[in-house]
Write an enzyme that holds these catalytic residues in place. Structure first.
Site, mmCIF file in Angstrom:
data_model
loop_
_atom_site.group_PDB
_atom_site.id
_atom_site.type_symbol
_atom_site.label_atom_id
_atom_site.label_comp_id
_atom_site.label_asym_id
_atom_site.label_seq_id
_atom_site.Cartn_x
_atom_site.Cartn_y
_atom_site.Cartn_z
ATOM 1 N N LYS A 233 0.810 -1.217 0.000
ATOM 2 C CA LYS A 233 0.000 0.000 0.000
ATOM 3 C C LYS A 233 0.842 1.266 0.000
ATOM 4 O O LYS A 233 0.381 2.312 -0.470
ATOM 5 C CB LYS A 233 -0.944 -0.008 1.185
ATOM 6 C CG LYS A 233 -1.997 -1.080 1.060
ATOM 7 C CD LYS A 233 -3.021 -0.883 2.133
ATOM 8 C CE LYS A 233 -4.061 -1.965 2.055
ATOM 9 N NZ LYS A 233 -5.100 -1.745 3.044
ATOM 10 N N LYS B 184 -1.687 1.826 9.577
ATOM 11 C CA LYS B 184 -2.106 0.802 8.607
ATOM 12 C C LYS B 184 -0.934 -0.071 8.174
ATOM 13 O O LYS B 184 0.201 0.409 8.062
ATOM 14 C CB LYS B 184 -2.714 1.471 7.355
ATOM 15 C CG LYS B 184 -4.027 2.185 7.633
ATOM 16 C CD LYS B 184 -4.575 2.880 6.401
ATOM 17 C CE LYS B 184 -5.327 1.948 5.474
ATOM 18 N NZ LYS B 184 -6.053 2.715 4.410
ATOM 19 N N GLY C 5 -8.318 -7.170 3.925
ATOM 20 C CA GLY C 5 -9.376 -7.728 4.764
ATOM 21 C C GLY C 5 -9.571 -6.971 6.062
ATOM 22 O O GLY C 5 -10.088 -7.511 7.030
ATOM 23 N N GLU D 181 -1.914 7.290 8.365
ATOM 24 C CA GLU D 181 -2.859 8.027 7.539
ATOM 25 C C GLU D 181 -3.744 8.853 8.464
ATOM 26 O O GLU D 181 -4.022 8.439 9.585
ATOM 27 C CB GLU D 181 -3.754 7.030 6.782
ATOM 28 C CG GLU D 181 -3.745 7.227 5.308
ATOM 29 C CD GLU D 181 -4.413 6.090 4.544
ATOM 30 O OE1 GLU D 181 -5.478 5.612 4.964
ATOM 31 O OE2 GLU D 181 -3.860 5.696 3.519
ATOM 32 N N LEU E 157 -10.068 9.583 8.754
ATOM 33 C CA LEU E 157 -11.188 10.448 8.368
ATOM 34 C C LEU E 157 -12.403 10.136 9.239
ATOM 35 O O LEU E 157 -12.682 8.968 9.523
ATOM 36 C CB LEU E 157 -11.516 10.276 6.889
ATOM 37 C CG LEU E 157 -10.365 10.623 5.918
ATOM 38 C CD1 LEU E 157 -10.795 10.421 4.479
ATOM 39 C CD2 LEU E 157 -9.893 12.065 6.114
ATOM 40 N N GLU F 183 -9.881 2.245 -4.960
ATOM 41 C CA GLU F 183 -10.725 2.550 -3.802
ATOM 42 C C GLU F 183 -10.394 3.922 -3.214
ATOM 43 O O GLU F 183 -9.234 4.278 -3.047
ATOM 44 C CB GLU F 183 -10.531 1.487 -2.713
ATOM 45 C CG GLU F 183 -10.937 0.093 -3.171
ATOM 46 C CD GLU F 183 -11.038 -0.908 -2.021
ATOM 47 O OE1 GLU F 183 -11.786 -1.874 -2.171
ATOM 48 O OE2 GLU F 183 -10.380 -0.720 -0.972
ATOM 49 N N ARG G 190 -7.772 -7.177 -9.065
ATOM 50 C CA ARG G 190 -8.519 -8.441 -9.259
ATOM 51 C C ARG G 190 -10.001 -8.133 -9.388
ATOM 52 O O ARG G 190 -10.426 -7.002 -9.196
ATOM 53 C CB ARG G 190 -8.296 -9.344 -8.051
ATOM 54 C CG ARG G 190 -8.687 -8.621 -6.759
ATOM 55 C CD ARG G 190 -8.742 -9.503 -5.561
ATOM 56 N NE ARG G 190 -8.813 -8.751 -4.325
ATOM 57 C CZ ARG G 190 -9.917 -8.272 -3.770
ATOM 58 N NH1 ARG G 190 -11.083 -8.452 -4.372
ATOM 59 N NH2 ARG G 190 -9.885 -7.593 -2.651
ATOM 60 N N VAL H 22 -15.662 -9.041 -4.982
ATOM 61 C CA VAL H 22 -16.918 -9.688 -4.590
ATOM 62 C C VAL H 22 -18.092 -8.901 -5.186
ATOM 63 O O VAL H 22 -19.013 -9.468 -5.765
ATOM 64 C CB VAL H 22 -17.037 -9.730 -3.044
ATOM 65 C CG1 VAL H 22 -18.386 -10.318 -2.621
ATOM 66 C CG2 VAL H 22 -15.884 -10.509 -2.420
ATOM 67 N N ARG I 273 -24.343 -9.321 1.134
ATOM 68 C CA ARG I 273 -23.502 -10.516 1.299
ATOM 69 C C ARG I 273 -24.169 -11.467 2.287
ATOM 70 O O ARG I 273 -24.360 -11.116 3.454
ATOM 71 C CB ARG I 273 -22.119 -10.134 1.813
ATOM 72 C CG ARG I 273 -21.348 -9.282 0.826
ATOM 73 C CD ARG I 273 -19.884 -9.246 1.190
ATOM 74 N NE ARG I 273 -19.188 -8.266 0.374
ATOM 75 C CZ ARG I 273 -17.866 -8.152 0.304
ATOM 76 N NH1 ARG I 273 -17.105 -8.964 1.029
ATOM 77 N NH2 ARG I 273 -17.310 -7.238 -0.452
HETATM 78 P P1 ADP Z 1 -8.098 -3.419 3.407
HETATM 79 O O1 ADP Z 1 -7.127 -3.630 2.289
HETATM 80 O O2 ADP Z 1 -7.691 -4.111 4.667
HETATM 81 O O3 ADP Z 1 -9.509 -3.648 3.013
HETATM 82 P P2 ADP Z 1 -8.407 -0.517 3.035
HETATM 83 O O4 ADP Z 1 -7.262 0.419 2.970
HETATM 84 O O5 ADP Z 1 -9.088 -0.855 1.747
HETATM 85 O O6 ADP Z 1 -7.944 -1.858 3.794
HETATM 86 O O7 ADP Z 1 -9.495 0.054 4.054
HETATM 87 C C1 ADP Z 1 -10.611 -0.711 4.425
HETATM 88 C C2 ADP Z 1 -11.605 0.161 5.160
HETATM 89 O O8 ADP Z 1 -10.988 0.745 6.328
HETATM 90 C C3 ADP Z 1 -12.118 1.354 4.368
HETATM 91 O O9 ADP Z 1 -13.206 1.001 3.541
HETATM 92 C C4 ADP Z 1 -12.529 2.280 5.489
HETATM 93 O O10 ADP Z 1 -13.740 1.847 6.062
HETATM 94 C C5 ADP Z 1 -11.442 2.062 6.526
HETATM 95 N N1 ADP Z 1 -10.327 3.026 6.352
HETATM 96 C C6 ADP Z 1 -9.179 2.834 5.656
HETATM 97 N N2 ADP Z 1 -8.404 3.941 5.689
HETATM 98 C C7 ADP Z 1 -9.061 4.865 6.424
HETATM 99 C C8 ADP Z 1 -8.792 6.221 6.834
HETATM 100 N N3 ADP Z 1 -7.670 6.843 6.490
HETATM 101 N N4 ADP Z 1 -9.728 6.859 7.590
HETATM 102 C C9 ADP Z 1 -10.879 6.228 7.963
HETATM 103 N N5 ADP Z 1 -11.176 4.963 7.608
HETATM 104 C C10 ADP Z 1 -10.286 4.276 6.862
#
Ligand code: ADP
Length: 444
Positions: free
Chosen positions: A116, A158, A164, A200, A203, A275, A291, A294, A337
């Site tokens: 990431k 993160k 997941g 990060e 938000l 995303e 990829r 779902v 789901r």
């Molecule tokens: P994963 O790869 O584990 O799914 P993501 O980066 O796609 O992780 O984030 C999954 C979810 O986590 C997002 O849909 C959101 O709900 C929350 N999230 C991720 N980053 C942030 C952020 N900077 N602030 C608030 N929520 C976040």
């Protein structure tokens, strides 16, 4: 075009891919663990190969066994579905070394987006807006404190290798940062064997909005609109819809074109999802999934495009025949789901399905490998199916969803169906007024 595709997955997605292969006249090979010998994806494939014991590492993640299964059956391509090996760059390379096509992007793009931190750096150079955060990984507490103070609290720690929803921890104030870093690192190390973390801005009330893309690897790429996946529990999506109730046509076209342009520059091949979090009218890139997802189904319903067929065609070297101007968005689609879980505690509920009656009728789609008499094994993800509903407007879609949920019978195990029945009755859901925290607040 391919003669025979091996599907390195199980459950509803393996069935979904078999359906696309059949429509293209391509023979299918199912692989399965000993626990899945009676599974529907095995029954409906032209051939099947048992590749190992129940734990995924012995079967669905067992690369030598999958390559052997290709060689025994003469499959010339592998579709990885989602999860398991779908974002494993080494798997893609090993297949290429054996002259078997990996139905997906280049190994290089899979690897790039799998980290990431690198994904965010790439997104930045491609002109995508980012969530404010650390540039690169965090090496020590002092550095983390300094960066966090600059960004402002709350801060989200993160995992670079994350997926997941794992390896993510919030620090609301500086005093919580040390513990958040430690916990995120331990979770990341356990889940991904990589404890690299980054920071990060957390938000407060964003929506999760993602853009579906399709590229041919030659510099042609289009977008197929967005999906709103804000209804989540523990960062895991449960309900997805297209289009997002939060965007107007102008915003939709703008973010779609920004993403499509970035994918053209990257020369991205295959289907992919970029995303974003969306807050205060602004988009913030969080990651890219290289990829099929779902929730690809809601995009299919509103565009009429079979994403798996497009994915297979592109992998076979066909040019992108769809033009951006050909893409029309029709009506509204929602996916629920259906997980084998207690709808209140979300505890997995494997076991035997005694009765199974999926809903039908106009605009109702059920993607599932479940059937009456099927025993859900305890070893895998709890997703047993997806209910997807399509109608001309969001209101009609909600009414149709309510009707379809009312028809759906799954006896013998617990499922998330009662949760969706309750959600339908919520005014916020009816109004499309929800963010990524809505469901957790509702459940609390
Ligand atoms: P994963 O790869 O584990 O799914 P993501 O980066 O796609 O992780 O984030 C999954 C979810 O986590 C997002 O849909 C959101 O709900 C929350 N999230 C991720 N980053 C942030 C952020 N900077 N602030 C608030 N929520 C976040």
């Amino acid at each position: 075009m391919f003669d025979k595709i091996l599907i390195a997955n199980r459950g509803e997605i393996a069935l979904r891919i078999e359906r696309a292969c059949k429509e293209l006249g391509i023979a299918t090979v199912a692989v399965h663990s000993t626990a899945d010998a009676d599974a529907m994806h095995v029954r409906l494939a032209d051939e099947s190969v048992c590749i190992g014991g129940p734990p995924a590492k012995d079967s669905y993640l067992n690369i030598p066994q999958i390559v052997s299964a290709c060689e025994i059956t003469g499959a010339d391509a592998v579709h990885p579905g989602y999860g398991f090996l779908a974002e494993n760059a080494r798997f893609a390379e090993i297949l290429e070394e054996h002259e078997i096509t990996f139905i997906g992007p280049s190994a290089e793009h899979v690897r790039l987006m799998g980290n990431k931190i690198e994904a965010k750096e790439t997104a930045k150079t491609l002109g995508l807006p980012l969530v404010p955060g650390s540039e690169g990984s965090i090496t020590n507490l002092e550095q983390a404190k300094k960066i966090a103070a600059d960004i402002g609290y709350p801060i989200l720690v993160k995992a670079a290798a994350g997926g997941g929803g794992r390896g993510m921890k919030v620090a609301h104030v500086e005093e919580e940062l040390d513990a958040a870093l430690a916990t995120a690192r331990i979770e990341a190390k356990t889940a991904f064997a990589d404890d690299t973390v980054y920071l990060e801005k957390y938000l407060a009330h964003p929506r999760h909005i993602e853009v579906q893309v399709l590229g041919d690897g030659e510099g042609n790429a289009i977008h197929l609109g967005e999906r709103d996946c804000s209804i989540q529990r523990r960062h895991q999506k449960l309900w997805e819809e297209a289009p997002s109730p939060a965007l107007n046509d102008g915003e939709r076209a703008k973010i779609g074109e920004t993403v499509a342009k970035a994918m053209r520059e990257l020369r991205y091949r295959g289907v992919g999802t970029v995303e974003f979090l969306y807050e205060g009218g602004e988009f913030y890139f969080i990651e890219m999934n290289t990829r099929l997802q779902v929730e690809h189904t809601v995009t299919e319903m509103i565009t009429g495009i079979d994403l798996v067929i497009e994915q297979i065609r592109i992998a076979a070297g066909a040019p992108l025949t769809l033009k951006q101007g050909d893409i029309r968005f029709n009506g509204h689609a929602i996916e629920c789901r259906i997980n084998a879980e207690d709808p209140r505690t979300f505890r997995p509920s494997p076991g035997k399905i005694t009765h199974f009656h999926p809903p039908g009728g106009l605009g109702v789609r059920v993607d599932s490998g479940a059937y009456a008499g099927y025993t859900i094994p305890p070893y895998y993800d709890s997703l047993i199916g997806k209910l997807i509903v399509h109608a001309r407007t969001r209101n009609e879609c909600l009414m149709r969803l309510k009707r379809a949920l009312g028809e759906f019978v799954v006896d013998g195990i617990d499922t998330t169906i009662p949760l969706f029945k309750a959600l339908i009755a919520e005014p916020d859901i009816a109004d499309g007024q929800y963010d990524i925290h809505w469901l957790e607040n509702y459940l609390a």
